[in-house]
Design a protein around this motif. Sequence first.
Motif, PDB file in Angstrom:
ATOM      1  N   PRO A  76       0.870  -1.255   0.077  1.00  0.00           N
ATOM      2  CA  PRO A  76       0.108  -0.066   0.047  1.00  0.00           C
ATOM      3  C   PRO A  76       0.777   1.356  -0.042  1.00  0.00           C
ATOM      4  O   PRO A  76       1.886   1.490   0.459  1.00  0.00           O
ATOM      5  CB  PRO A  76      -0.804  -0.208   1.191  1.00  0.00           C
ATOM      6  N   LYS A  77       0.321   2.172  -0.439  1.00  0.00           N
ATOM      7  CA  LYS A  77       0.994   3.623  -0.557  1.00  0.00           C
ATOM      8  C   LYS A  77       1.650   3.990   0.735  1.00  0.00           C
ATOM      9  O   LYS A  77       2.418   4.676   0.874  1.00  0.00           O
ATOM     10  CB  LYS A  77       0.106   4.462  -1.244  1.00  0.00           C
ATOM     11  N   TYR A  82       0.263  -2.132   7.327  1.00  0.00           N
ATOM     12  CA  TYR A  82      -0.957  -2.096   6.691  1.00  0.00           C
ATOM     13  C   TYR A  82      -1.780  -3.318   7.148  1.00  0.00           C
ATOM     14  O   TYR A  82      -1.269  -4.316   7.865  1.00  0.00           O
ATOM     15  CB  TYR A  82      -0.718  -2.419   5.079  1.00  0.00           C
ATOM     16  N   ILE A  83      -3.100  -3.212   6.959  1.00  0.00           N
ATOM     17  CA  ILE A  83      -3.970  -4.172   7.482  1.00  0.00           C
ATOM     18  C   ILE A  83      -4.034  -5.376   6.270  1.00  0.00           C
ATOM     19  O   ILE A  83      -4.085  -4.963   5.143  1.00  0.00           O
ATOM     20  CB  ILE A  83      -5.555  -3.736   7.428  1.00  0.00           C
ATOM     21  N   LEU A 112      -7.820  -4.506  -6.738  1.00  0.00           N
ATOM     22  CA  LEU A 112      -6.253  -4.917  -7.184  1.00  0.00           C
ATOM     23  C   LEU A 112      -5.567  -3.191  -6.930  1.00  0.00           C
ATOM     24  O   LEU A 112      -6.133  -2.309  -7.057  1.00  0.00           O
ATOM     25  CB  LEU A 112      -6.239  -5.144  -8.814  1.00  0.00           C
ATOM     26  N   PRO A 113      -4.313  -3.328  -6.613  1.00  0.00           N
ATOM     27  CA  PRO A 113      -3.408  -4.183  -6.531  1.00  0.00           C
ATOM     28  C   PRO A 113      -3.322  -4.958  -5.278  1.00  0.00           C
ATOM     29  O   PRO A 113      -2.116  -5.831  -4.964  1.00  0.00           O
ATOM     30  CB  PRO A 113      -2.081  -3.775  -6.813  1.00  0.00           C
ATOM     31  N   GLY A 114      -4.538  -4.998  -4.442  1.00  0.00           N
ATOM     32  CA  GLY A 114      -4.215  -5.762  -3.185  1.00  0.00           C
ATOM     33  C   GLY A 114      -4.051  -6.949  -3.012  1.00  0.00           C
ATOM     34  O   GLY A 114      -3.257  -7.579  -4.110  1.00  0.00           O
ATOM     35  N   PRO A 115      -4.274  -7.892  -2.001  1.00  0.00           N
ATOM     36  CA  PRO A 115      -5.416  -7.619  -1.120  1.00  0.00           C
ATOM     37  C   PRO A 115      -4.838  -6.950  -0.116  1.00  0.00           C
ATOM     38  O   PRO A 115      -3.692  -7.005   0.415  1.00  0.00           O
ATOM     39  CB  PRO A 115      -5.849  -9.207  -0.655  1.00  0.00           C
TER      40      PRO A 115
END
Length: 366
Positions: A76-77, A82-83, A112-115
Motif C-alpha cells: 500500500p502507498k 498495513y491491514i 487490485l493491486p491488493g489484497p
Amino acid sequence: MTTTDKLSPSSLPKTMKVAIATGFGDIDANVHIDNGWPVPAVHTKKDELLVQVLACALAPGDCRVLSGKTDWIQLPKGGHPYIMGGDVSGRVVVSKSSKFKPGDYVVSRFELPGPWGGLAEYKVVKESFTEHCPKSIDPITACGLTASTMAGKKIVAQTVKPGDRVLVIGGSGGVGSSVLQYAKIHGASFIAAVSTQEKLCQALGADRVIDYRKEKWWEIPEFQAEPFDVVVDMVSEGDWEKGGRHCRGISRKGTYVVLPPGVQSEVSVHGLWDILSLTFQWVWMGLWTRLNPRVPKCVMPDGLDLQNGDLSGMLKDVAGGKIKPVLDPASPFHFDELEVRDAICLQKSCHAHGKVVVKITDQDGL
C-alpha cells in the motif's frame, strides 16, 4: 466486539481491531493484532461502502505482499503497517448507493493491486466488487467466493468445451476445487485432479485423482494414450516444462492454462524493469505456443476480471447447490494474534485444501 444486530452508522466506534503487517518476511515477527486502529471513513465517491466485516478469506496474494517480493506494485502507498486480508463477507453500515442500504448482507472482493484491509472489524469496499449475498450462504463460506469460486467459473468458461478431457493441477485448492465442479457442469467428458485429497476431489467431480507424491501425470500411460484437451495448472511448479510443452499427457491441439501471479506462482517485482520482463515472458509464451503447431496453446485467462452480474450469477450457483464451496478443515480461525498467524502460515504453505478463513465478528441475525 459489536454484533451486527446492534450496529448503526451513528453508533460506529472510532477505533477497531485489525491484523496488521509491520514488515516483510517472518510471520511471527511481522503479523500483529492492533486494537486501536481508526475506523475508515467513506468518502464522497458513489462506489464506496463501509462494511462491518463478519469473516475474511485469505489468498496467495496476502503471502506475496508479506514476502516483500512484490513491494513495488502491491505494498500500500502508506507502506507499513498495513491491514492484511482482502475478500470479506459483512453487513453494510454506511452507503451512498441506491443498490445497497445499511444492514444488507454482502460479499466483496479485494481491489487490485491488493489484497489489503480485510482482517479488520470494518472495511471500505467498492460497490462494483460487492454483491448481495443470499442468507442461505453463511458468512464463513461466503467470504471465500468472490475471488476463488468466481475465478474458477471464469477460467472454465474461457477454456473448457463440452466433451473435453480436463486435468486440474491443484484440484483441492480454493480455485482448483471450483474448476473441478464447473468443468463438470460445462460438460467435460473426463476430469482428473492432481492432489493428495482423493475423496474430496472425487466428491467434486474428479474421475481420477493423481497423488503427485507417487505419480507424475505426464508419465502415466493412460494419459499418453488418451491425452487431455485442457490442463489447468494452479500450482506452476514446472509441469509445463516437463509435460505440457513436450505434449506428454496433453494433446498438441490442447490448451494449457496458467495464471499470471494471483494464485500460486512466485514472482519478484521491485521495479519497472521487473514488470516489463514478466509481461514480455507472458506475452511471448502465449504467442510462441500459438505459432508453434507442435505444442499446446498456453493461455492465461483473467480470472479476476469482474463484469456486471458475474458475482450475482456465481452466488446463485452456490445458493442453488450447483457448486459446493470448499473450506480448509482448519477454518475458521479465530481473530486473535496466534490464530491469524496460523492461518497465514497455512495459506503460505500452499497445502490448504479449500479456503483459509478468519472469523472476524459475531454473526448474529443471519
